[in-house]
Enzyme design. Structure first.
Site, PDB file in Angstrom:
ATOM      1  N   ARG A  53       0.803  -1.219   0.000  1.00 24.96           N
ATOM      2  CA  ARG A  53       0.000   0.000   0.000  1.00 24.96           C
ATOM      3  C   ARG A  53       0.838   1.272   0.000  1.00 24.96           C
ATOM      4  O   ARG A  53       0.608   2.189  -0.781  1.00 24.96           O
ATOM      5  CB  ARG A  53      -0.888   0.065   1.269  1.00 24.96           C
ATOM      6  CG  ARG A  53      -2.154  -0.693   1.180  1.00 24.96           C
ATOM      7  CD  ARG A  53      -2.539  -1.184   2.562  1.00 24.96           C
ATOM      8  NE  ARG A  53      -1.595  -2.227   2.926  1.00 24.96           N
ATOM      9  CZ  ARG A  53      -1.760  -3.497   2.582  1.00 24.96           C
ATOM     10  NH1 ARG A  53      -2.833  -3.877   1.974  1.00 24.96           N
ATOM     11  NH2 ARG A  53      -0.849  -4.398   2.879  1.00 24.96           N
ATOM     12  N   THR A  54       1.786   1.333   0.925  1.00 29.79           N
ATOM     13  CA  THR A  54       2.502   2.599   1.102  1.00 29.79           C
ATOM     14  C   THR A  54       3.288   2.935  -0.167  1.00 29.79           C
ATOM     15  O   THR A  54       3.207   4.044  -0.687  1.00 29.79           O
ATOM     16  CB  THR A  54       3.430   2.513   2.332  1.00 29.79           C
ATOM     17  OG1 THR A  54       2.639   2.118   3.446  1.00 29.79           O
ATOM     18  CG2 THR A  54       4.090   3.838   2.621  1.00 29.79           C
ATOM     19  N   LYS A  82      25.563  -5.301  -1.153  1.00 30.31           N
ATOM     20  CA  LYS A  82      27.033  -5.309  -1.167  1.00 30.31           C
ATOM     21  C   LYS A  82      27.617  -4.664   0.083  1.00 30.31           C
ATOM     22  O   LYS A  82      28.817  -4.516   0.204  1.00 30.31           O
ATOM     23  CB  LYS A  82      27.556  -4.549  -2.394  1.00 30.31           C
ATOM     24  CG  LYS A  82      27.082  -5.098  -3.722  1.00 30.31           C
ATOM     25  CD  LYS A  82      27.664  -4.266  -4.869  1.00 30.31           C
ATOM     26  CE  LYS A  82      27.086  -4.665  -6.211  1.00 30.31           C
ATOM     27  NZ  LYS A  82      27.476  -3.724  -7.272  1.00 30.31           N
ATOM     28  N   ARG A 103      11.450   3.531   3.834  1.00 27.55           N
ATOM     29  CA  ARG A 103      11.004   2.548   4.842  1.00 27.55           C
ATOM     30  C   ARG A 103      12.195   1.669   5.175  1.00 27.55           C
ATOM     31  O   ARG A 103      12.904   1.195   4.281  1.00 27.55           O
ATOM     32  CB  ARG A 103       9.867   1.688   4.309  1.00 27.55           C
ATOM     33  CG  ARG A 103       9.570   0.510   5.234  1.00 27.55           C
ATOM     34  CD  ARG A 103       8.327  -0.241   4.878  1.00 27.55           C
ATOM     35  NE  ARG A 103       7.139   0.553   5.150  1.00 27.55           N
ATOM     36  CZ  ARG A 103       5.895   0.100   4.999  1.00 27.55           C
ATOM     37  NH1 ARG A 103       5.690  -1.122   4.577  1.00 27.55           N
ATOM     38  NH2 ARG A 103       4.865   0.881   5.266  1.00 27.55           N
ATOM     39  N   HIS A 131       5.150   6.068  11.633  1.00 27.69           N
ATOM     40  CA  HIS A 131       4.665   5.898  10.254  1.00 27.69           C
ATOM     41  C   HIS A 131       3.664   7.043  10.008  1.00 27.69           C
ATOM     42  O   HIS A 131       2.465   6.832   9.916  1.00 27.69           O
ATOM     43  CB  HIS A 131       4.005   4.518  10.133  1.00 27.69           C
ATOM     44  CG  HIS A 131       3.694   4.071   8.738  1.00 27.69           C
ATOM     45  ND1 HIS A 131       3.780   4.900   7.631  1.00 27.69           N
ATOM     46  CD2 HIS A 131       3.289   2.859   8.268  1.00 27.69           C
ATOM     47  CE1 HIS A 131       3.434   4.190   6.551  1.00 27.69           C
ATOM     48  NE2 HIS A 131       3.138   2.965   6.912  1.00 27.69           N
TER      49      HIS A 131
HETATM   50  C1  NCD Z   1       1.785  -1.100   8.325  1.00 31.18           C
HETATM   51  C2  NCD Z   1       3.275  -0.922   8.518  1.00 31.18           C
HETATM   52  O1  NCD Z   1       4.057  -1.181   7.597  1.00 31.18           O
HETATM   53  O2  NCD Z   1       3.626  -0.488   9.603  1.00 31.18           O
HETATM   54  N1  NCD Z   1       1.432  -1.299   6.983  1.00 31.18           N
HETATM   55  C3  NCD Z   1       1.099  -0.209   6.214  1.00 31.18           C
HETATM   56  O3  NCD Z   1       1.930   0.627   5.916  1.00 31.18           O
HETATM   57  N2  NCD Z   1      -0.188  -0.061   5.863  1.00 31.18           N
HETATM   58  C4  NCD Z   1       1.146  -2.054   9.245  1.00 31.18           C
HETATM   59  C5  NCD Z   1       1.674  -3.461   9.336  1.00 31.18           C
HETATM   60  O4  NCD Z   1       2.587  -3.846   8.614  1.00 31.18           O
HETATM   61  O5  NCD Z   1       1.135  -4.203  10.150  1.00 31.18           O
END
Ligand code: NCD
Length: 300
Positions: A53-54, A82, A103, A131
Site C-alpha cells: 500500500r505505502t 554489497k 522505509r 509511520h
Molecule cells: C503497516 C506498517 O508497515 O507499519 N502497513 C502499512 O503501511 N499499511 C502495518 C503493518 O505492517 O502491520
C-alpha cells in the site's frame, strides 16, 4: 507545512493535519486535479522492508500529480546487498530525485537519513518507530466517517511494536478524542510513547479485554501482531490470534462503529466483517492516494 522532512507524527500540529486533509478532500473529489502540477518532480522510493500500500500509493500519488518515481527496488537487487550504508545510499539517490520516501527496519533510520541529504525525506515506517503518512490517511478516514470531535477511539493489537499505533495515538492528542488501548500485557505501549502521550495531555487507558470498552467506541483501530519484530518466535506464538474480531464480537458494538486496520491483516478481522457497515479498512487504504498527493503537493 513548515517542515522539510516528515519523520514523526509528533511534528504535526492540528493545523498541519487539517491542511493536508482539506487538500486531500479536493484530490479525492478530482483525482486529476493536480495533473501536471509537479511534472518536473521525481520521487525516490527506498523500501528496505516489504510494502504494498505505502509504496504503490506514493507511486500513484506522484504520478497523478504529473511527476515520476524512481524505485531502488528490493534490498536483494540493490547495492545494499554489497554492504552499502544507508547514509551513502541516500546521498547518492538525492542526486536523482526531488524527495525521498524511506522505509527501513531500524527505528531512527529516517531521522538519520534526513541528516545526510538536502531533499525532503518522508518516513514510510522506521522499525517499531513511526509511520506518519499512514496516520494522515487514518485521520482522513476517521474525519470522513466519524468526524474528529468528541470521539472515543480504541486502538487494539500490537501496541508495542506497531509504528502505525505510535503515530496515530500521538496525532490524536491534537483533537477532542478519548483513546482506549487494548492489548495483551506483553504488547502494551512502550514507556516512551506513554510518556509522550501523557505530556501531550492524553489519559492513557489500558485494557486487556476489548469487551470492557467496546460499547463506548466510535472507532476500533485493529493492528497486526508485528511478527517480524519479535526477538523470539515463541513469544509471538503466545499472543498470535488472541485478538480476533468477528461478527459475534461486534454484537455489543455501536451500530456506527467504524472498524479500521492499516493492513495487511493476517487473521485479526474475520472476512465476514468485510461486507458490514463497520468495515472501513479498504476505504482507508484507498485514501492513501489523495492523502499522499496532498502531502507531496505541500512538500514539493
Ligand atoms: C503497516 C506498517 O508497515 O507499519 N502497513 C502499512 O503501511 N499499511 C502495518 C503493518 O505492517 O502491520
Amino acid at each position: 507545512m513548515r517542515h522539510d522532512h516528515l519523520i514523526s507524527a509528533k511534528q504535526l500540529s492540528r493545523g498541519d493535519i487539517e491542511d493536508v486533509l482539506d487538500r486531500a478532500d479536493e484530490f479525492e473529489a478530482d483525482p486529476n486535479g493536480g495533473a501536471g502540477a509537479h511534472s518536473d518532480a521525481l520521487l525516490g522510493l527506498l523500501f528496505f522492508e516489504p510494502s504494498t500500500r505505502t509504496k504503490m500509493s506514493f507511486d500513484a500519488a506522484m504520478k497523478r500529480l504529473g511527476g515520476g518515481t524512481i524505485d531502488m527496488g528490493s534490498v536483494d537487487s540493490s547495492s545494499v546487498k554489497k554492504g552499502e550504508s544507508l547514509a551513502d545510499t541516500v546521498r547518492v539517490i538525492e542526486g536523482y530525485a526531488d524527495a525521498l520516501v524511506l522505509r527501513h527496519p531500524s527505528e531512527g533510520s529516517a531521522k538519520l537519513a534526513s541528516e545526510f541529504v538536502d531533499v525532503p525525506v518522508v518516513n514510510a515506517g522506521d522499525g517499531a518507530g513511526h509511520h506518519p503518512t499512514q496516520t494522515l490517511l487514518d485521520l482522513y478516514t476517521i474525519r470522513k466517517n466519524a468526524g474528529l470531535e468528541d470521539l472515543t477511539v480504541g486502538i487494539m493489537g500490537d501496541l508495542k511494536y506497531g509504528r502505525t499505533v505510535h503515530s496515530l495515538a500521538h496525532a490524536l492528542t491534537n483533537f477532542d478524542v478519548e483513546q482506549r488501548f487494548i492489548s495483551p500485557k506483553s504488547l502494551r505501549l512502550p514507556q516512551g510513547v506513554r510518556y509522550d502521550l501523557s505530556r501531550a495531555g492524553a489519559d492513557v487507558h489500558e485494557h486487556t479485554d476489548l469487551e470492557d470498552v467496546l460499547g463506548e467506541l466510535d472507532v476500533l483501530y485493529v493492528t497486526r501482531i508485528q511478527r517480524e519484530r519479535f526477538p523470539d518466535e515463541n513469544e509471538y506464538r503466545k499472543v498470535a490470534g488472541e485478538y480476533r474480531i468477528d461478527a459475534a464480537t461486534l454484537e455489543s458494538a455501536k451500530p456506527e462503529l467504524s472498524v479500521m486496520h492499516p493492513l495487511p491483516r493476517v487473521d485479526e478481522i474475520a472476512p465476514e466483517i468485510d461486507g458490514t457497515d463497520h468495515a472501513t479498512y479498504f476505504e482507508q487504504a484507498h485514501s492513501g492516494v489523495p492523502v499522499r498527493m496532498a502531502l507531496l503537493d505541500h512538500m514539493l
